[in-house]
Write a protein that holds these residues in place. Structure first.
Motif, PDB file in Angstrom:
ATOM      1  N   ARG A  43       0.911  -1.174   0.070  1.00  0.00           N
ATOM      2  CA  ARG A  43      -0.041   0.067  -0.172  1.00  0.00           C
ATOM      3  C   ARG A  43       0.838   1.285  -0.079  1.00  0.00           C
ATOM      4  O   ARG A  43       0.832   2.273  -0.588  1.00  0.00           O
ATOM      5  CB  ARG A  43      -0.639   0.140   1.270  1.00  0.00           C
ATOM      6  N   ARG A 245     -31.062  -0.278  -3.002  1.00  0.00           N
ATOM      7  CA  ARG A 245     -29.639  -0.504  -2.865  1.00  0.00           C
ATOM      8  C   ARG A 245     -29.017   1.036  -2.487  1.00  0.00           C
ATOM      9  O   ARG A 245     -28.299   1.390  -1.791  1.00  0.00           O
ATOM     10  CB  ARG A 245     -28.692  -1.201  -3.631  1.00  0.00           C
ATOM     11  N   LEU A 249     -27.480   2.892   0.702  1.00  0.00           N
ATOM     12  CA  LEU A 249     -26.221   3.236   0.830  1.00  0.00           C
ATOM     13  C   LEU A 249     -26.106   4.933   1.191  1.00  0.00           C
ATOM     14  O   LEU A 249     -25.344   5.002   1.936  1.00  0.00           O
ATOM     15  CB  LEU A 249     -25.539   2.845  -0.604  1.00  0.00           C
ATOM     16  N   ALA A 252     -26.421   4.979   4.743  1.00  0.00           N
ATOM     17  CA  ALA A 252     -25.200   4.336   5.467  1.00  0.00           C
ATOM     18  C   ALA A 252     -24.244   5.490   5.486  1.00  0.00           C
ATOM     19  O   ALA A 252     -23.373   5.815   6.376  1.00  0.00           O
ATOM     20  CB  ALA A 252     -24.833   3.185   4.899  1.00  0.00           C
ATOM     21  N   ARG A 256     -22.496   7.679   8.480  1.00  0.00           N
ATOM     22  CA  ARG A 256     -20.691   7.733   8.760  1.00  0.00           C
ATOM     23  C   ARG A 256     -20.203   9.167   8.383  1.00  0.00           C
ATOM     24  O   ARG A 256     -19.057   9.209   8.281  1.00  0.00           O
ATOM     25  CB  ARG A 256     -20.114   6.686   7.544  1.00  0.00           C
ATOM     26  N   GLY A 257     -21.204   9.941   8.276  1.00  0.00           N
ATOM     27  CA  GLY A 257     -20.535  11.352   8.596  1.00  0.00           C
ATOM     28  C   GLY A 257     -20.272  11.851   7.031  1.00  0.00           C
ATOM     29  O   GLY A 257     -19.650  12.946   7.075  1.00  0.00           O
ATOM     30  N   ARG A 323     -12.556  16.735   5.536  1.00  0.00           N
ATOM     31  CA  ARG A 323     -12.001  15.567   5.230  1.00  0.00           C
ATOM     32  C   ARG A 323     -10.539  15.730   5.572  1.00  0.00           C
ATOM     33  O   ARG A 323      -9.775  16.622   5.145  1.00  0.00           O
ATOM     34  CB  ARG A 323     -12.467  15.272   4.171  1.00  0.00           C
ATOM     35  N   TYR A 326      -6.603   9.227   3.900  1.00  0.00           N
ATOM     36  CA  TYR A 326      -5.870   8.250   4.789  1.00  0.00           C
ATOM     37  C   TYR A 326      -5.044   7.621   3.474  1.00  0.00           C
ATOM     38  O   TYR A 326      -5.236   7.352   2.723  1.00  0.00           O
ATOM     39  CB  TYR A 326      -6.952   7.074   4.919  1.00  0.00           C
TER      40      TYR A 326
ATOM     41  N   ALA B  93     -24.691  -3.325   1.596  1.00  0.00           N
ATOM     42  CA  ALA B  93     -25.107  -1.879   1.243  1.00  0.00           C
ATOM     43  C   ALA B  93     -24.625  -0.744   2.055  1.00  0.00           C
ATOM     44  O   ALA B  93     -24.878   0.336   1.759  1.00  0.00           O
ATOM     45  CB  ALA B  93     -26.575  -2.008   1.500  1.00  0.00           C
ATOM     46  N   HIS B  94     -23.781  -1.201   2.953  1.00  0.00           N
ATOM     47  CA  HIS B  94     -22.933  -0.173   3.922  1.00  0.00           C
ATOM     48  C   HIS B  94     -21.519   0.511   3.227  1.00  0.00           C
ATOM     49  O   HIS B  94     -21.123   1.508   3.809  1.00  0.00           O
ATOM     50  CB  HIS B  94     -22.680  -1.083   5.251  1.00  0.00           C
ATOM     51  N   PHE B  95     -20.975  -0.460   2.497  1.00  0.00           N
ATOM     52  CA  PHE B  95     -19.681  -0.191   1.816  1.00  0.00           C
ATOM     53  C   PHE B  95     -19.655   1.030   0.917  1.00  0.00           C
ATOM     54  O   PHE B  95     -20.362   0.888  -0.058  1.00  0.00           O
ATOM     55  CB  PHE B  95     -18.904  -1.365   1.552  1.00  0.00           C
ATOM     56  N   VAL B  96     -18.581   1.961   1.276  1.00  0.00           N
ATOM     57  CA  VAL B  96     -18.734   3.028   0.150  1.00  0.00           C
ATOM     58  C   VAL B  96     -17.290   2.701  -0.747  1.00  0.00           C
ATOM     59  O   VAL B  96     -17.336   3.196  -1.831  1.00  0.00           O
ATOM     60  CB  VAL B  96     -18.311   4.241   0.931  1.00  0.00           C
ATOM     61  N   ASP B  98     -13.676   0.318  -1.986  1.00  0.00           N
ATOM     62  CA  ASP B  98     -13.758  -1.158  -2.445  1.00  0.00           C
ATOM     63  C   ASP B  98     -12.607  -1.951  -1.852  1.00  0.00           C
ATOM     64  O   ASP B  98     -12.616  -3.310  -2.106  1.00  0.00           O
ATOM     65  CB  ASP B  98     -13.380  -0.983  -3.927  1.00  0.00           C
ATOM     66  N   THR B  99     -11.930  -1.481  -0.877  1.00  0.00           N
ATOM     67  CA  THR B  99     -11.115  -2.318  -0.179  1.00  0.00           C
ATOM     68  C   THR B  99     -11.137  -2.241   1.379  1.00  0.00           C
ATOM     69  O   THR B  99     -11.623  -1.250   1.866  1.00  0.00           O
ATOM     70  CB  THR B  99      -9.398  -2.179  -0.741  1.00  0.00           C
ATOM     71  N   GLU B 101      -8.925  -2.016   3.930  1.00  0.00           N
ATOM     72  CA  GLU B 101      -8.346  -0.908   4.631  1.00  0.00           C
ATOM     73  C   GLU B 101      -8.797   0.507   4.513  1.00  0.00           C
ATOM     74  O   GLU B 101      -9.056   1.315   5.298  1.00  0.00           O
ATOM     75  CB  GLU B 101      -6.748  -0.989   4.128  1.00  0.00           C
ATOM     76  N   ASP B 102      -9.232   0.882   3.061  1.00  0.00           N
ATOM     77  CA  ASP B 102      -9.957   2.185   2.726  1.00  0.00           C
ATOM     78  C   ASP B 102     -11.233   2.221   3.489  1.00  0.00           C
ATOM     79  O   ASP B 102     -11.648   3.274   4.135  1.00  0.00           O
ATOM     80  CB  ASP B 102     -10.255   2.239   1.303  1.00  0.00           C
ATOM     81  N   GLU B 103     -12.097   1.100   3.527  1.00  0.00           N
ATOM     82  CA  GLU B 103     -13.354   1.119   4.273  1.00  0.00           C
ATOM     83  C   GLU B 103     -13.149   1.193   5.792  1.00  0.00           C
ATOM     84  O   GLU B 103     -13.826   2.084   6.267  1.00  0.00           O
ATOM     85  CB  GLU B 103     -13.938  -0.237   4.185  1.00  0.00           C
ATOM     86  N   TYR B 106     -12.543   5.158   6.116  1.00  0.00           N
ATOM     87  CA  TYR B 106     -13.589   5.894   5.336  1.00  0.00           C
ATOM     88  C   TYR B 106     -14.246   6.914   6.489  1.00  0.00           C
ATOM     89  O   TYR B 106     -14.459   8.155   6.342  1.00  0.00           O
ATOM     90  CB  TYR B 106     -14.644   5.278   4.509  1.00  0.00           C
ATOM     91  N   GLY B 107     -14.816   6.268   7.543  1.00  0.00           N
ATOM     92  CA  GLY B 107     -15.518   7.171   8.712  1.00  0.00           C
ATOM     93  C   GLY B 107     -14.770   8.008   9.301  1.00  0.00           C
ATOM     94  O   GLY B 107     -15.230   9.275   9.374  1.00  0.00           O
ATOM     95  N   SER B 110     -14.040  11.279   6.912  1.00  0.00           N
ATOM     96  CA  SER B 110     -15.305  12.030   6.864  1.00  0.00           C
ATOM     97  C   SER B 110     -14.948  12.972   7.934  1.00  0.00           C
ATOM     98  O   SER B 110     -15.715  14.084   7.982  1.00  0.00           O
ATOM     99  CB  SER B 110     -16.581  11.104   7.151  1.00  0.00           C
ATOM    100  N   SER B 154     -15.724  -0.822  10.459  1.00  0.00           N
ATOM    101  CA  SER B 154     -15.616   0.537   9.735  1.00  0.00           C
ATOM    102  C   SER B 154     -16.332   1.470  10.639  1.00  0.00           C
ATOM    103  O   SER B 154     -16.043   2.667  10.333  1.00  0.00           O
ATOM    104  CB  SER B 154     -16.308   0.347   8.249  1.00  0.00           C
TER     105      SER B 154
END
Lengths: 489, 558
Positions: A43, A245, A249, A252, A256-257, A323, A326, B93-96, B98-99, B101-103, B106-107, B110, B154
């Motif tokens: 990474r 969906r 989303l 969600a 999550r902000g 923001r 990461y 339905a919760h994931f923003v 794609d991997t 670690e990023d998930e 994410y919070g 934000s 997450s």
């Protein structure tokens, strides 16, 4: 990380430096010699996705400067080789095949058009003489049918190959660079647009999967699961599902902000608006000045000033987003090398287009094999540099046994599960009493499948779990609940 | 930490409030379990904590909900994101991103946490949830249990004070569920997180709860209190509580261990009895129908080894490789009429693939599969439906029309049955469903019943059900059990792919456990499931070494 299992415990937890050391000390096989120069991609060490795009655009620029089929084929080979040695097995990396097919399709269409609609290239080698459709006067430039000459087809082939090469270069960038990470490098003010694009990109595959699933489900109701009609009938349910969906989303993301904003003083807000609007106006005026005949003098300065203002606006606008990022991708020396190699190929080809016009644009008349210009070809090979300097993808999983990299029987899915199944497996010899069959004489000896199972599954290769020493686990041991196996990783 | 102050929620298109005057205060560091039958407003109550109700869903909220001192009326969900972490029913339905670690990051991105903090917390979360091996994996390639852990991770990284979980283990196999629950309990113990969790599968979670918040029925007043006290009066109960009430234990035991301590007298009483075979017993809630079932079966329970009936379906060394992954490996099975089989195994073990192969969705890579005498993948769907019917994991995949009546008409037309056949079946399963209802407005259990009726219209002798009890409460499950028993008594063979050990114990004659696409255990229910701690039902654990599987068996014997 897609790593073959034996190596994983050795290097996985180690920081990149240690990992590199371990790699250096490993005995050198011919393959290791090849991959030794570039570290495995992690990474932190991953190449900036922008570098891949610059490299690919460089190749594409080069392709746009020539119609020599030998040079184009060489460009395709260069892009293909780099993709082959440097792409991962992530979902986006599989798009390369699709781009190859698209390129072939473009080439085929170009040839079919040239065959049936004629070609402006005059020629003497007639391949076929189609009846020509008489067209009215106003369609004078269009021809349908008529003589098909070898020269015309050859010209179409060169032309189509150029287009196909452009597409394949774009496909290479797509396969090598993670699109989501590229969007993460956008400036803060554009972040929300970037997220929308990322969500849309994950959305499309879901939609395709839904269509497949629902079409398959038609079979369960006794309807044909193939054909266009089936596709149309599942349309509405698929759209409904997609809508549900996206609402889920959105909920969600809100929870999550997403969309939290920092407080920005009104003065800064107004300045941002003024800068952005003014900048865009400046860009428009500058472009007009450059394009119009009389404004060449003020065009460029106004355009540049507009760009600077707009960028300033973007920067200030980024202040509003609270923001942080990461582990953003860093533009390191390898990124410079990769993008420079693409730029070099483009620069040499542009230069060559001036110096060797005949070699780079071989004429279709007379019908001759195209020449092979040595210098431009050598320059094209510079594009291979990323195959040696870009970080290598982690070793793909080997063998047919499901591995953590690809399997739906994941390694991390809980060794408790394995153990549970293992218990059953051990006892299954005694348990297996199929109707009309004698119980197996000895547990575990009943069927060769058991041997298979233990070969596929590393039942015993369990690392001691960090959970073993948690207070929780001790608490459970104290309570001695019989079904509470130790919680697993 | 969370206070509900006479909370009443009314959605726009309904006349009655979903929640009525809910009063409760959940202290810090508690694991509070929210229980109640389907439709009692559990998800709505969870939604009010994160502010999604009413800010996102619409509707009217009277009263006040405060979380860590913040009023949800004045704080939008995004402004509560640093104190409340919410994971919904479907982790996908919760994931923003794609991997993995990023998930996890994410919070925090934000919320604008500094990069150094983010990096540290992601590493902590990877260890806490055991995700380090998966950190670079695309989320789409993970199993259900892994996805659920990523979803929890997450929302955990911003260090919320409150964690809201809606059915975190419903879709998981027993070991994966324990994994997730162990993580949740660790958060409560080590980090002092307050957890509010709704779950239908009480047998999995009730022992971990410090408090129970009971919503007995829609609009009824909520009760917050000690788990043992509230479960005694709850309309939904796990087997351990049912058994405790049957045996008259007080206080009611909630964990298998507590129950075992009290079970000695019961074991002695039961020592002289033999358990009736599973699959033929009367369910606890119902009724006359199953008595008939038991009466007409002839050979009760046991697979009809003595009757030389032609098998309905057979597989011989069936293997299936898809995308270089061995989904099934040399599976040899025979499915006989009147037999109920539970197919178990962890997520991704090949259960659904096996069922799908039996209806011809996949072509076997090697080996043979025959259903009704011909290979299913070469049979026309309309013809195949006369031999085998599958209710998929997501019953709504089968529903295309916009009303129940139209759905039934098209089912009759598809199968060439008498017009009205399907509607009659629907009326049997769902007595009070009007013709005009949209299938999407039905509850989980109703939708399952409708899909089942559509499949049964063709009267297939072999019925396959993929994970039928996901999202069903105990009442809906009892109705399903009754129905499946009747079908088995009529000579249908039934195959259930399920994670629900209690369901398997209740109705299956035979249990097959799959691992990595091969059957690793195949035998009578009692023997297979009691031999594995992960797959043993609660009653069996309490009364071991005697082989009692269900409360109804014990009840019949006493």
């Amino acid at each position: 990380m897609h790593r073959s299992t034996p190596r994983a415990p050795l290097t996985n937890g180690a920081p990149p430096e240690t990992r590199a050391l371990l790699k250096e000390r490993a005995p050198l096989s011919p393959r290791a010699l090849l991959t030794r120069r570039a570290p495995l991609s992690t990474r932190s060490g991953a190449l900036h996705p922008g570098a891949w795009w610059l490299w690919a655009l460089g190749l594409a620029t080069a392709a746009s400067r020539t119609t020599n089929p030998l040079l184009l084929a060489l460009l395709i080979a260069v892009a293909g080789y780099v993709v082959a040695v440097r792409r991962t097995d992530a979902p986006w990396a599989r798009s390369y095949g699709a781009f190859l097919k698209l390129g072939l399709l473009v080439l085929a269409i170009r040839l079919v058009f040239a065959f049936f609609l004629g070609s402006p290239i005059p020629g003497t080698h007639v391949l076929a003489d189609l009846p020509e459709v008489p067209l009215p006067d106003w369609a004078k430039g269009v021809r349908i049918g008529g003589r098909v000459t070898a020269e015309g087809m050859l010209f179409a082939l060169y032309d189509g190959l150029k287009l196909a090469t452009l597409l394949i270069c774009v496909g290479a960038a797509n396969a090598l660079a993670n699109p989501a990470r590229l969007l993460k490098s956008l400036p803060g003010a554009l972040y929300e647009a970037g997220v929308a694009v990322v969500v849309a990109m994950t959305f499309a595959p879901n939609l395709v999967a839904d269509v497949r699933r629902l079409r398959a489900a038609r079979r369960l109701r006794g309807r044909a699961d193939r054909g266009l009609r089936g596709l149309l009938q599942v349309g509405l349910p698929v759209l409904e599902g997609a809508l549900e969906r996206s609402v889920a989303l959105a909920a969600a993301m809100d929870a999550r902000g997403y969309g939290r904003t920092a407080h920005v003083p009104p003065a800064v807000r107004h300045t941002t608006t003024a800068l952005t609007l003014g900048g865009l106006l400046g860009v428009c005026a500058g472009t007009y000045g450059l394009l119009a005949a009389e404004g060449a003098g003020f065009g460029l300065p106004v355009l540049l000033a507009g760009l600077v203002l707009a960028l300033g606006g973007l920067w200030l606008g980024g202040k509003r987003a609270a923001r942080t990022r990461y582990r953003p991708d860093r533009w390191g020396a390898r990124a410079w090398l990769v993008s420079a190699s693409g730029a070099a190929v483009a620069a040499f080809m542009i230069n060559a287009a001036g110096n060797y016009p005949a070699a780079l644009h071989p004429p279709a008349i007379p019908l001759n094999p195209p020449p092979f210009p040595l210098w431009p070809a050598a320059a094209t090979l510079l594009g291979l540099l990323p195959a040696f300097v870009a970080p290598a993808p982690p070793a793909p999983p080997t063998g047919t046994a499901p591995s953590p990299g690809t399997a739906p029987f994941p390694g991390g899915a809980g060794s408790a599960a394995r153990r549970g199944a293992a218990d059953v497996r051990q006892k299954s010899g005694a348990v297996r009493q199929e109707p009309g069959e004698e119980p197996a004489p000895r547990p575990g000896a009943s069927r060769s499948a058991h041997g298979e199972a233990s070969r596929h599954t590393p039942w015993k290769k369990r690392k001691p779990s960090p959970w073993r020493h948690t207070p929780l686990h001790r608490a459970q041991q104290d309570r001695g609940e019989p079904h509470d196996q130790e919680p697993t990783q | 930490m969370i206070t509900f102050d006479s909370v009443t929620v009314t959605y726009e298109d309904s006349a009655h409030p979903v929640l009525h005057a809910v009063e409760a205060a959940i202290p810090e560091g508690e694991l509070c379990l929210l229980i109640g039958p389907s439709g009692a407003g559990k998800s709505t109550l969870l939604g009010t904590v994160s502010g999604l109700v009413p800010h996102f869903t619409g509707g009217t909220l009277h009263g006040r909900v405060t979380v860590a001192g913040r009023d949800t009326r004045t704080h939008k969900p995004r402004e509560l994101a640093d104190v409340v972490g919410t994971v919904g029913q479907d982790p996908l339905a919760h994931f923003v991103t794609d991997t993995v670690e990023d998930e996890l990051a994410y919070g925090m991105e934000s919320l604008g946490l500094p990069p150094g903090t983010m990096r540290r917390r992601v590493e902590e979360a990877l260890d806490l949830l055991g995700l380090n091996e998966l950190r670079d994996r695309p989320i789409a390639t993970l199993s259900g249990g892994q996805q659920q852990r990523v979803a929890i991770g997450s929302v955990l990284t911003p260090h919320p004070k409150v964690l809201v979980l809606d059915e975190p283990t419903s879709a998981l196999d027993p070991p994966a569920a324990e994994e997730v629950l162990a993580v949740v309990q660790r958060l409560v113990h080590d980090l002092g997180t307050t957890v509010l969790m709704a779950e239908h599968r009480l047998e999995r979670v009730v022992q971990y709860a410090d408090k129970v918040l009971l919503l007995p029925s829609p609009g009824a007043p909520a009760q917050l209190g000690d788990p043992a006290e509230l479960l005694a009066v709850s309309p939904v109960q796990p087997p351990v509580v049912e058994l405790g009430r049957l045996a008259g234990w007080s206080p009611l035991p909630l964990s298998v261990r507590d129950a075992r301590r009290k079970a000695q007298p019961l074991r002695e009483r039961l020592a002289t009895h033999t358990p009736a075979p599973t699959g033929t017993l009367h369910p606890t809630t119902d009724t006359g129908a199953s008595t008939d079932a038991a009466g007409t079966t002839g050979v009760p329970g046991a697979p009809r080894t003595g009757v030389p009936a032609a098998p309905l379906a057979e597989t011989r060394r069936l293997s299936l490789v898809r995308d270089r992954i061995t989904a099934l490996h040399e599976v040899t099975l025979t499915l006989n009429p009147g037999e109920t089989i539970a197919l178990m195994g962890r997520n991704g073990a090949g259960k659904s693939t096996l069922l799908n192969t039996l209806v011809g969705m996949h072509r076997p890579t090697s080996g043979q599969v025959t259903v009704g005498g011909s290979p299913p993948h070469r049979t026309r769907p309309a013809e195949l439906l006369r031999h085998v019917g599958l209710v998929p994991q997501e019953p709504r995949d089968l529903l295309y029309a916009d009303t129940v009546a139209r759905e039934c008409e098209s089912a009759d037309a598809d199968t060439g049955a008498e017009p009205g056949t399907c509607r009659t079946l629907v009326s049997q399963l769902l007595p009070d469903i009007p013709d005009t209802t949209h299938p999407r407005d039905l509850s989980e259990g109703q939708r399952l019943a409708l899909a089942l009726a559509i499949i049964l219209t063709a009267r297939p002798p072999l019925l396959l059900l993929d994970e039928p009890t996901r999202g069903l409460d105990y009442a809906a499950k009892a109705r399903l059990v009754t129905l499946l028993r009747e079908l088995a008594a009529d000579g249908h063979a039934i195959v259930l792919a399920t994670h629900d050990v209690e369901l398997a114990a209740e109705i299956a004659h035979r249990v097959i456990i799959l691992a990595q696409g091969e059957p690793v255990a195949d035998g009578p229910t009692a023997e297979v499931i009691t031999s594995s701690p992960a797959y043993a039902p609660q009653t069996a654990k309490i009364l071991a070494p005697q082989q009692w599987l269900t409360v109804s068996q014990v009840k019949a014997a006493l």
